[in-house]
Design a protein around this motif. Structure first.
Motif, PDB file in Angstrom:
ATOM      1  N   SER A 113     -61.592 -95.739 -35.750  1.00 33.65           N
ATOM      2  CA  SER A 113     -60.372 -96.931 -35.519  1.00 33.65           C
ATOM      3  C   SER A 113     -58.989 -97.371 -35.962  1.00 33.65           C
ATOM      4  CB  SER A 113     -61.327 -98.558 -35.718  1.00 33.65           C
ATOM      5  OG  SER A 113     -60.370 -98.998 -35.042  1.00 33.65           O
ATOM      6  N   PRO A 114     -58.154 -97.060 -35.139  1.00 36.92           N
ATOM      7  CA  PRO A 114     -56.440 -97.051 -35.765  1.00 36.92           C
ATOM      8  C   PRO A 114     -56.658 -98.600 -35.762  1.00 36.92           C
ATOM      9  CG  PRO A 114     -56.805 -97.178 -33.343  1.00 36.92           C
ATOM     10  CD  PRO A 114     -58.589 -97.490 -33.396  1.00 36.92           C
ATOM     11  N   PRO A 115     -55.903 -98.798 -36.889  1.00 39.38           N
ATOM     12  CA  PRO A 115     -55.628-100.042 -37.989  1.00 39.38           C
ATOM     13  C   PRO A 115     -54.964-101.093 -36.325  1.00 39.38           C
ATOM     14  CG  PRO A 115     -53.608 -98.452 -38.170  1.00 39.38           C
ATOM     15  CD  PRO A 115     -54.078 -98.071 -37.286  1.00 39.38           C
ATOM     16  N   LEU A 116     -55.569-102.668 -36.753  1.00 39.08           N
ATOM     17  CA  LEU A 116     -54.710-103.213 -36.033  1.00 39.08           C
ATOM     18  C   LEU A 116     -53.795-103.348 -35.755  1.00 39.08           C
ATOM     19  CD1 LEU A 116     -56.824-106.007 -36.985  1.00 39.08           C
ATOM     20  CD2 LEU A 116     -57.759-104.615 -35.727  1.00 39.08           C
ATOM     21  N   SER A 117     -53.339-102.478 -36.587  1.00 37.68           N
ATOM     22  CA  SER A 117     -50.977-103.546 -36.104  1.00 37.68           C
ATOM     23  C   SER A 117     -51.001-102.421 -34.573  1.00 37.68           C
ATOM     24  CB  SER A 117     -50.303-103.096 -37.444  1.00 37.68           C
ATOM     25  OG  SER A 117     -50.618-101.685 -37.762  1.00 37.68           O
ATOM     26  N   LYS A 118     -51.725-100.669 -34.455  1.00 41.54           N
ATOM     27  CA  LYS A 118     -51.834-100.186 -33.710  1.00 41.54           C
ATOM     28  C   LYS A 118     -52.168-101.494 -32.079  1.00 41.54           C
ATOM     29  CE  LYS A 118     -49.534 -96.897 -35.966  1.00 41.54           C
ATOM     30  NZ  LYS A 118     -47.796 -96.370 -35.240  1.00 41.54           N
ATOM     31  N   LEU A 119     -53.783-100.662 -32.681  1.00 40.10           N
ATOM     32  CA  LEU A 119     -54.190-101.699 -31.724  1.00 40.10           C
ATOM     33  C   LEU A 119     -53.892-103.270 -30.725  1.00 40.10           C
ATOM     34  CD1 LEU A 119     -58.034-101.605 -32.970  1.00 40.10           C
ATOM     35  CD2 LEU A 119     -56.461 -99.996 -31.274  1.00 40.10           C
ATOM     36  N   TYR A 120     -52.779-103.973 -32.176  1.00 41.93           N
ATOM     37  CA  TYR A 120     -52.974-105.311 -31.422  1.00 41.93           C
ATOM     38  C   TYR A 120     -51.240-104.849 -30.936  1.00 41.93           C
ATOM     39  CZ  TYR A 120     -57.010-108.142 -32.105  1.00 41.93           C
ATOM     40  OH  TYR A 120     -57.966-108.388 -31.707  1.00 41.93           O
ATOM     41  N   GLY A 121     -50.450-103.693 -31.072  1.00 41.20           N
ATOM     42  CA  GLY A 121     -49.516-103.457 -30.935  1.00 41.20           C
ATOM     43  C   GLY A 121     -49.289-102.554 -30.158  1.00 41.20           C
ATOM     44  N   SER A 164     -49.835-108.470 -28.906  1.00 38.46           N
ATOM     45  CA  SER A 164     -50.154-109.790 -29.589  1.00 38.46           C
ATOM     46  C   SER A 164     -48.716-110.550 -30.299  1.00 38.46           C
ATOM     47  CB  SER A 164     -51.440-109.520 -30.154  1.00 38.46           C
ATOM     48  OG  SER A 164     -51.960-110.405 -31.752  1.00 38.46           O
ATOM     49  N   PRO A 165     -48.511-111.781 -29.624  1.00 37.57           N
ATOM     50  CA  PRO A 165     -47.712-112.445 -31.357  1.00 37.57           C
ATOM     51  C   PRO A 165     -48.606-112.367 -32.753  1.00 37.57           C
ATOM     52  CG  PRO A 165     -48.999-113.946 -29.559  1.00 37.57           C
ATOM     53  CD  PRO A 165     -49.339-112.280 -28.821  1.00 37.57           C
ATOM     54  N   TYR A 166     -48.928-112.239 -32.273  1.00 38.49           N
ATOM     55  CA  TYR A 166     -50.044-111.449 -33.912  1.00 38.49           C
ATOM     56  C   TYR A 166     -50.439-110.630 -34.678  1.00 38.49           C
ATOM     57  CZ  TYR A 166     -51.876-116.577 -31.521  1.00 38.49           C
ATOM     58  OH  TYR A 166     -51.347-117.967 -31.093  1.00 38.49           O
ATOM     59  N   VAL A 167     -49.476-110.452 -33.776  1.00 39.51           N
ATOM     60  CA  VAL A 167     -50.241-108.330 -34.467  1.00 39.51           C
ATOM     61  C   VAL A 167     -49.861-109.001 -36.263  1.00 39.51           C
ATOM     62  CG1 VAL A 167     -47.403-108.016 -34.377  1.00 39.51           C
ATOM     63  CG2 VAL A 167     -49.480-106.268 -34.463  1.00 39.51           C
ATOM     64  N   GLU A 196     -57.800-121.400 -42.169  1.00 40.65           N
ATOM     65  CA  GLU A 196     -56.419-120.822 -41.059  1.00 40.65           C
ATOM     66  C   GLU A 196     -56.433-119.440 -40.532  1.00 40.65           C
ATOM     67  OE1 GLU A 196     -54.064-122.563 -40.197  1.00 40.65           O
ATOM     68  OE2 GLU A 196     -54.709-124.448 -41.218  1.00 40.65           O
ATOM     69  N   TYR A 197     -57.370-118.294 -41.347  1.00 41.35           N
ATOM     70  CA  TYR A 197     -56.805-117.411 -41.098  1.00 41.35           C
ATOM     71  C   TYR A 197     -58.320-117.258 -39.765  1.00 41.35           C
ATOM     72  CZ  TYR A 197     -57.998-112.065 -41.038  1.00 41.35           C
ATOM     73  OH  TYR A 197     -57.859-110.719 -41.004  1.00 41.35           O
ATOM     74  N   VAL A 198     -59.183-117.993 -39.943  1.00 43.55           N
ATOM     75  CA  VAL A 198     -59.915-117.655 -39.151  1.00 43.55           C
ATOM     76  C   VAL A 198     -59.509-118.858 -37.162  1.00 43.55           C
ATOM     77  CG1 VAL A 198     -62.385-118.807 -37.578  1.00 43.55           C
ATOM     78  CG2 VAL A 198     -61.888-118.001 -40.637  1.00 43.55           C
ATOM     79  N   THR A 199     -58.895-119.995 -37.995  1.00 38.90           N
ATOM     80  CA  THR A 199     -58.127-120.272 -36.766  1.00 38.90           C
ATOM     81  C   THR A 199     -57.019-119.011 -35.741  1.00 38.90           C
ATOM     82  OG1 THR A 199     -58.158-122.229 -37.810  1.00 38.90           O
ATOM     83  CG2 THR A 199     -55.877-121.870 -36.363  1.00 38.90           C
ATOM     84  N   MET A 200     -56.330-118.128 -37.117  1.00 36.50           N
ATOM     85  CA  MET A 200     -55.255-117.267 -36.097  1.00 36.50           C
ATOM     86  C   MET A 200     -56.346-116.224 -35.407  1.00 36.50           C
ATOM     87  SD  MET A 200     -54.256-113.923 -36.559  1.00 36.50           S
ATOM     88  CE  MET A 200     -53.998-113.370 -38.505  1.00 36.50           C
ATOM     89  N   VAL A 201     -56.741-115.742 -35.718  1.00 30.03           N
ATOM     90  CA  VAL A 201     -58.026-114.707 -35.402  1.00 30.03           C
ATOM     91  C   VAL A 201     -58.439-115.131 -33.602  1.00 30.03           C
ATOM     92  CG1 VAL A 201     -60.082-113.455 -34.984  1.00 30.03           C
ATOM     93  CG2 VAL A 201     -58.161-113.557 -37.115  1.00 30.03           C
ATOM     94  N   MET A 202     -59.047-117.020 -34.294  1.00 32.29           N
ATOM     95  CA  MET A 202     -59.450-116.910 -32.813  1.00 32.29           C
ATOM     96  C   MET A 202     -58.110-116.967 -31.626  1.00 32.29           C
ATOM     97  SD  MET A 202     -61.069-120.779 -31.992  1.00 32.29           S
ATOM     98  CE  MET A 202     -59.753-121.753 -33.005  1.00 32.29           C
ATOM     99  N   LYS A 203     -57.308-117.052 -32.284  1.00 31.59           N
ATOM    100  CA  LYS A 203     -55.845-117.415 -31.101  1.00 31.59           C
ATOM    101  C   LYS A 203     -55.836-116.507 -30.505  1.00 31.59           C
ATOM    102  CE  LYS A 203     -54.191-122.016 -33.053  1.00 31.59           C
ATOM    103  NZ  LYS A 203     -52.914-122.825 -33.941  1.00 31.59           N
ATOM    104  N   ALA A 204     -55.250-115.793 -31.698  1.00 35.37           N
ATOM    105  CA  ALA A 204     -54.739-113.844 -30.939  1.00 35.37           C
ATOM    106  C   ALA A 204     -56.377-113.419 -29.982  1.00 35.37           C
ATOM    107  CB  ALA A 204     -55.235-113.776 -32.269  1.00 35.37           C
ATOM    108  N   ILE A 205     -57.433-113.816 -30.291  1.00 40.17           N
ATOM    109  CA  ILE A 205     -59.047-113.383 -29.543  1.00 40.17           C
ATOM    110  C   ILE A 205     -58.837-113.981 -28.028  1.00 40.17           C
ATOM    111  CG2 ILE A 205     -61.035-113.279 -29.214  1.00 40.17           C
ATOM    112  CD1 ILE A 205     -61.669-112.682 -32.151  1.00 40.17           C
ATOM    113  N   HIS A 206     -58.561-114.709 -27.919  1.00 44.17           N
ATOM    114  CA  HIS A 206     -57.887-116.508 -26.808  1.00 44.17           C
ATOM    115  C   HIS A 206     -57.310-115.669 -25.995  1.00 44.17           C
ATOM    116  CE1 HIS A 206     -60.762-119.790 -27.532  1.00 44.17           C
ATOM    117  NE2 HIS A 206     -61.258-118.670 -27.943  1.00 44.17           N
TER     118      HIS A 206
END
Length: 308
Positions: free
Chosen positions: A223-231, A242-245, A274-284
């Motif tokens: 798996s690529p890092p999240l910065s790549k997947l969401y970027g 993603s605005p949360y990258v 706060e982190y769970v909230t941010m992940v939830m927003k990123a998935i939404h």
């Protein structure tokens, strides 16, 4: 500055095996551990009651926070004085660390496999004292849970939109199970780990739905890092990063520390929520990209977490 003593209780993380819990013939067992200033912390393990008591003496608090403790009738984390919130977080982290240190000794050195890896949970009944004799409760202190500030109301419009999603074959990401497990988890450490797993797997599911040819690569290759997947990857196939990258990438790095160097980092309840909230927003946000014309996908952005 004033020195106060704080007391709290934890639940011992027993596996559900009735009748197999460790037993102490003479009742609760008291241990002591030194603080950085040399003062001894009391940790009392009550196997029969399934709890641990921690008494933390000689904690420096500023005069404003002490005054507030004397006068506050209702307490929620969002209403702490700014300096007080940091103080309470530090107290809870230290208490948790001391309770874990004792229970981990007992579990791993004495072979108590009836105790879970997360040896303690559910800090509760936090209290403070000026003389180590009379303790005063933190009234209505809430902790360690995440709920929803709001959910999507079941209006006629929303019911019709749900039916539309069913008709079109829209499905939630399978990895949402990890997100909701993070929401329900009491341990800040495992909240963080499960939320990161949800972030990693959900973006792969999203990309595979946008571009089915990617599925084999996403599933079978490292798996690529999240910065790549969401970027860059999300930008190429969904048209936007993603605005949360950055926050997701930072969270994944901290997850790696929690897994591979668990003693090197401490996560507070507030940080985990706060982190769970941010992940939830990123998935939404992924749902909004995947189903841009679907009312449900747009309404998901209104859902937020409830504070501690």
């Amino acid at each position: 500055m004033t020195e106060l003593t704080f007391r709290a209780y934890f639940f011992i993380g027993f596996l559900d095996k009735p009748g197999t819990r460790p037993r102490s013939p003479n009742g609760p067992i008291k241990f002591t551990l030194p603080r950085a200033n040399g003062v001894l912390v009391s940790v009392i393990v009550d196997f029969a009651g399934g709890k641990v008591q921690v008494v933390l003496p000689s904690v420096d608090v500023d005069d404003e926070f002490k005054t507030w403790l004397h006068t506050a009738n209702m307490m929620y984390a969002s209403e702490y004085p700014e300096a007080g919130a940091a103080t309470v977080d530090a107290i809870k982290l230290e208490m948790t660390a001391k309770a874990k240190q004792v229970l981990e000794q007992l579990k791993y050195f004495l072979g108590f496999d009836q105790i879970r890896d997360e040896v303690v949970s559910g800090l509760h009944d936090l209290a403070w004292s000026e003389d180590q004799v009379t303790f005063h409760a933190f009234a209505n202190l809430t902790h360690g849970t995440v709920g929803f500030k709001s959910s999507i109301p079941l209006t006629a419009q929303i019911i019709a939109a749900v039916q539309e999603g069913l008709d079109k074959g829209y499905k939630p990401f399978l990895a949402m199970r990890h997100l909701y497990r993070a929401i329900q988890e009491e341990s800040p450490r495992f909240k963080w780990i499960d939320a990161t797993i949800a972030a990693e797997l959900d973006v792969k599911e999203c990309l595979a739905r946008v571009k089915p040819d990617l599925e084999s690569l996403l599933v079978h290759l490292p798996s690529p890092p999240l910065s790549k997947l969401y970027g860059e990857v999300l930008l190429k196939y969904a048209g936007v990063k993603s605005p949360y990258v950055k926050k997701l990438n930072d969270g994944a790095q901290k997850r790696n520390q929690l897994v591979h160097q668990p003693q090197a980092v401490e996560i507070s309840e507030a940080e985990a929520i706060e982190y769970v909230t941010m992940v939830m927003k990123a998935i939404h946000h992924l749902y909004a990209l995947l189903y841009p014309d679907w009312k449900i996908a747009q309404e998901l952005g209104a859902i937020d977490r409830m504070g501690m």
